[in-house]
Design a protein around this motif. Structure first.
Motif, PDB file in Angstrom:
ATOM      1  N   ILE A 184       0.836  -1.200   0.000  1.00 51.05           N
ATOM      2  CA  ILE A 184       0.000   0.000   0.000  1.00 51.05           C
ATOM      3  C   ILE A 184       0.876   1.256   0.000  1.00 51.05           C
ATOM      4  CG2 ILE A 184      -1.680   1.337   1.337  1.00 51.05           C
ATOM      5  CD1 ILE A 184      -2.910  -1.044  -0.097  1.00 51.05           C
ATOM      6  N   LEU A 185       1.930   1.265   0.809  1.00 48.90           N
ATOM      7  CA  LEU A 185       2.831   2.412   0.814  1.00 48.90           C
ATOM      8  C   LEU A 185       3.580   2.538  -0.511  1.00 48.90           C
ATOM      9  CD1 LEU A 185       4.260   2.255   4.436  1.00 48.90           C
ATOM     10  CD2 LEU A 185       2.462   3.740   3.544  1.00 48.90           C
ATOM     11  N   ALA A 186       3.869   1.420  -1.150  1.00 51.27           N
ATOM     12  CA  ALA A 186       4.518   1.458  -2.464  1.00 51.27           C
ATOM     13  C   ALA A 186       3.597   2.059  -3.514  1.00 51.27           C
ATOM     14  CB  ALA A 186       4.947   0.052  -2.878  1.00 51.27           C
ATOM     15  N   ILE A 187       2.302   1.818  -3.411  1.00 51.32           N
ATOM     16  CA  ILE A 187       1.346   2.425  -4.343  1.00 51.32           C
ATOM     17  C   ILE A 187       1.421   3.945  -4.236  1.00 51.32           C
ATOM     18  CG2 ILE A 187      -1.114   2.760  -4.821  1.00 51.32           C
ATOM     19  CD1 ILE A 187      -1.522  -0.172  -3.965  1.00 51.32           C
ATOM     20  N   GLY A 188       1.449   4.450  -3.011  1.00 50.83           N
ATOM     21  CA  GLY A 188       1.555   5.890  -2.830  1.00 50.83           C
ATOM     22  C   GLY A 188       2.861   6.441  -3.365  1.00 50.83           C
ATOM     23  N   ALA A 189       3.958   5.734  -3.124  1.00 47.85           N
ATOM     24  CA  ALA A 189       5.264   6.189  -3.613  1.00 47.85           C
ATOM     25  C   ALA A 189       5.316   6.192  -5.138  1.00 47.85           C
ATOM     26  CB  ALA A 189       6.365   5.303  -3.047  1.00 47.85           C
ATOM     27  N   VAL A 190       4.746   5.181  -5.756  1.00 51.14           N
ATOM     28  CA  VAL A 190       4.723   5.100  -7.222  1.00 51.14           C
ATOM     29  C   VAL A 190       3.876   6.232  -7.792  1.00 51.14           C
ATOM     30  CG1 VAL A 190       3.810   3.727  -9.135  1.00 51.14           C
ATOM     31  CG2 VAL A 190       5.240   2.652  -7.407  1.00 51.14           C
ATOM     32  N   THR A 191       2.751   6.511  -7.164  1.00 50.15           N
ATOM     33  CA  THR A 191       1.874   7.567  -7.647  1.00 50.15           C
ATOM     34  C   THR A 191       2.541   8.931  -7.536  1.00 50.15           C
ATOM     35  OG1 THR A 191      -0.036   6.265  -6.976  1.00 50.15           O
ATOM     36  CG2 THR A 191      -0.410   8.593  -7.391  1.00 50.15           C
ATOM     37  N   VAL A 192       3.184   9.202  -6.402  1.00 49.39           N
ATOM     38  CA  VAL A 192       3.875  10.478  -6.222  1.00 49.39           C
ATOM     39  C   VAL A 192       5.046  10.590  -7.185  1.00 49.39           C
ATOM     40  CG1 VAL A 192       5.280  11.822  -4.614  1.00 49.39           C
ATOM     41  CG2 VAL A 192       3.122  10.839  -3.863  1.00 49.39           C
ATOM     42  N   ALA A 193       5.813   9.520  -7.342  1.00 45.62           N
ATOM     43  CA  ALA A 193       6.951   9.549  -8.271  1.00 45.62           C
ATOM     44  C   ALA A 193       6.485   9.769  -9.700  1.00 45.62           C
ATOM     45  CB  ALA A 193       7.742   8.250  -8.163  1.00 45.62           C
ATOM     46  N   ASN A 194       5.379   9.163 -10.075  1.00 40.86           N
ATOM     47  CA  ASN A 194       4.857   9.342 -11.429  1.00 40.86           C
ATOM     48  C   ASN A 194       4.483  10.800 -11.669  1.00 40.86           C
ATOM     49  OD1 ASN A 194       4.029   8.469 -14.007  1.00 40.86           O
ATOM     50  ND2 ASN A 194       1.932   8.221 -13.311  1.00 40.86           N
ATOM     51  N   ASP A 195       3.857  11.427 -10.704  1.00 39.43           N
ATOM     52  CA  ASP A 195       3.472  12.825 -10.856  1.00 39.43           C
ATOM     53  C   ASP A 195       4.674  13.756 -10.828  1.00 39.43           C
ATOM     54  OD1 ASP A 195       0.799  12.287 -11.074  1.00 39.43           O
ATOM     55  OD2 ASP A 195       0.339  12.693  -8.972  1.00 39.43           O
ATOM     56  N   VAL A 196       5.513  13.609  -9.812  1.00 40.28           N
ATOM     57  CA  VAL A 196       6.573  14.584  -9.569  1.00 40.28           C
ATOM     58  C   VAL A 196       7.780  14.363 -10.479  1.00 40.28           C
ATOM     59  CG1 VAL A 196       8.175  15.464  -7.826  1.00 40.28           C
ATOM     60  CG2 VAL A 196       5.814  14.946  -7.197  1.00 40.28           C
ATOM     61  N   LEU A 197       8.260  13.156 -10.572  1.00 39.38           N
ATOM     62  CA  LEU A 197       9.479  12.907 -11.347  1.00 39.38           C
ATOM     63  C   LEU A 197       9.237  12.797 -12.843  1.00 39.38           C
ATOM     64  CD1 LEU A 197      11.245  10.260  -9.082  1.00 39.38           C
ATOM     65  CD2 LEU A 197      11.708  12.707  -9.246  1.00 39.38           C
ATOM     66  N   PHE A 198       8.250  12.015 -13.223  1.00 38.82           N
ATOM     67  CA  PHE A 198       8.080  11.710 -14.636  1.00 38.82           C
ATOM     68  C   PHE A 198       7.215  12.722 -15.381  1.00 38.82           C
ATOM     69  CE2 PHE A 198       8.487   7.232 -12.858  1.00 38.82           C
ATOM     70  CZ  PHE A 198       9.860   7.256 -12.942  1.00 38.82           C
ATOM     71  N   HIS A 199       6.261  13.347 -14.698  1.00 41.89           N
ATOM     72  CA  HIS A 199       5.366  14.296 -15.365  1.00 41.89           C
ATOM     73  C   HIS A 199       5.602  15.736 -14.928  1.00 41.89           C
ATOM     74  CE1 HIS A 199       3.084  11.257 -17.452  1.00 41.89           C
ATOM     75  NE2 HIS A 199       2.987  10.563 -16.329  1.00 41.89           N
ATOM     76  N   ARG A 200       6.597  15.960 -14.088  1.00 38.15           N
ATOM     77  CA  ARG A 200       7.029  17.296 -13.670  1.00 38.15           C
ATOM     78  C   ARG A 200       5.880  18.153 -13.128  1.00 38.15           C
ATOM     79  NH1 ARG A 200      12.198  16.226 -13.898  1.00 38.15           N
ATOM     80  NH2 ARG A 200      13.095  15.910 -15.942  1.00 38.15           N
ATOM     81  N   ARG A 201       5.073  17.561 -12.273  1.00 37.20           N
ATOM     82  CA  ARG A 201       3.982  18.289 -11.627  1.00 37.20           C
ATOM     83  C   ARG A 201       4.313  18.459 -10.153  1.00 37.20           C
ATOM     84  NH1 ARG A 201      -1.307  15.390 -14.311  1.00 37.20           N
ATOM     85  NH2 ARG A 201      -0.808  15.981 -16.432  1.00 37.20           N
ATOM     86  N   SER A 202       3.623  19.376  -9.517  1.00 37.85           N
ATOM     87  CA  SER A 202       3.833  19.545  -8.082  1.00 37.85           C
ATOM     88  C   SER A 202       3.140  18.407  -7.338  1.00 37.85           C
ATOM     89  CB  SER A 202       3.300  20.898  -7.616  1.00 37.85           C
ATOM     90  OG  SER A 202       1.911  20.967  -7.848  1.00 37.85           O
ATOM     91  N   ILE A 203       3.606  18.169  -6.126  1.00 36.39           N
ATOM     92  CA  ILE A 203       3.074  17.049  -5.357  1.00 36.39           C
ATOM     93  C   ILE A 203       1.629  17.339  -4.951  1.00 36.39           C
ATOM     94  CG2 ILE A 203       3.978  17.918  -3.174  1.00 36.39           C
ATOM     95  CD1 ILE A 203       4.477  14.959  -2.418  1.00 36.39           C
ATOM     96  N   ASP A 204       0.802  16.349  -5.113  1.00 35.41           N
ATOM     97  CA  ASP A 204      -0.587  16.417  -4.676  1.00 35.41           C
ATOM     98  C   ASP A 204      -0.636  15.791  -3.285  1.00 35.41           C
ATOM     99  OD1 ASP A 204      -3.300  16.480  -4.355  1.00 35.41           O
ATOM    100  OD2 ASP A 204      -3.763  15.101  -6.000  1.00 35.41           O
ATOM    101  N   TRP A 205      -0.801  16.596  -2.263  1.00 33.66           N
ATOM    102  CA  TRP A 205      -0.706  16.116  -0.890  1.00 33.66           C
ATOM    103  C   TRP A 205      -1.852  15.201  -0.497  1.00 33.66           C
ATOM    104  CZ3 TRP A 205       3.587  16.011   1.646  1.00 33.66           C
ATOM    105  CH2 TRP A 205       4.602  16.887   1.275  1.00 33.66           C
TER     106      TRP A 205
END
Length: 87
Positions: free
Chosen positions: A8-29
């Protein structure tokens, strides 16, 4: 730690990494907050359901890697492949 907490924590990490690192968006808290809530919920569900809750958590992790969370973004596995091959 419950058996479902890691996936479950990996799902959150993957989602944040996809947004922030790969799509260059700000973090959605909302994502980290919802991830913590889901980890707690799955931890409580493991008491009555046992290994079924852990299996559901692992299935959710695999699904989150291959299915886009929003329609305008690539799924994490595709975004990572593009990021590492194209730079």
């Amino acid at each position: 730690m419950a058996a479902s907490t890691g996936p479950i924590l990996a799902i959150g990490a993957v989602t944040v990494a996809n947004d922030v690192l790969f799509h260059r968006r700000s973090i959605d808290w909302r994502v980290p907050i919802a991830t913590c809530g889901a980890a707690i919920l799955f931890g409580f569900l493991e008491k009555p359901l046992g290994p079924v809750a852990a299996a559901l958590a692992w299935a959710s992790l695999v699904t989150s890697l291959f299915v886009p969370a929003k329609g305008d973004k690539d799924p994490p596995i595709t975004a990572a492949a593009k990021y590492f091959t194209q730079g």
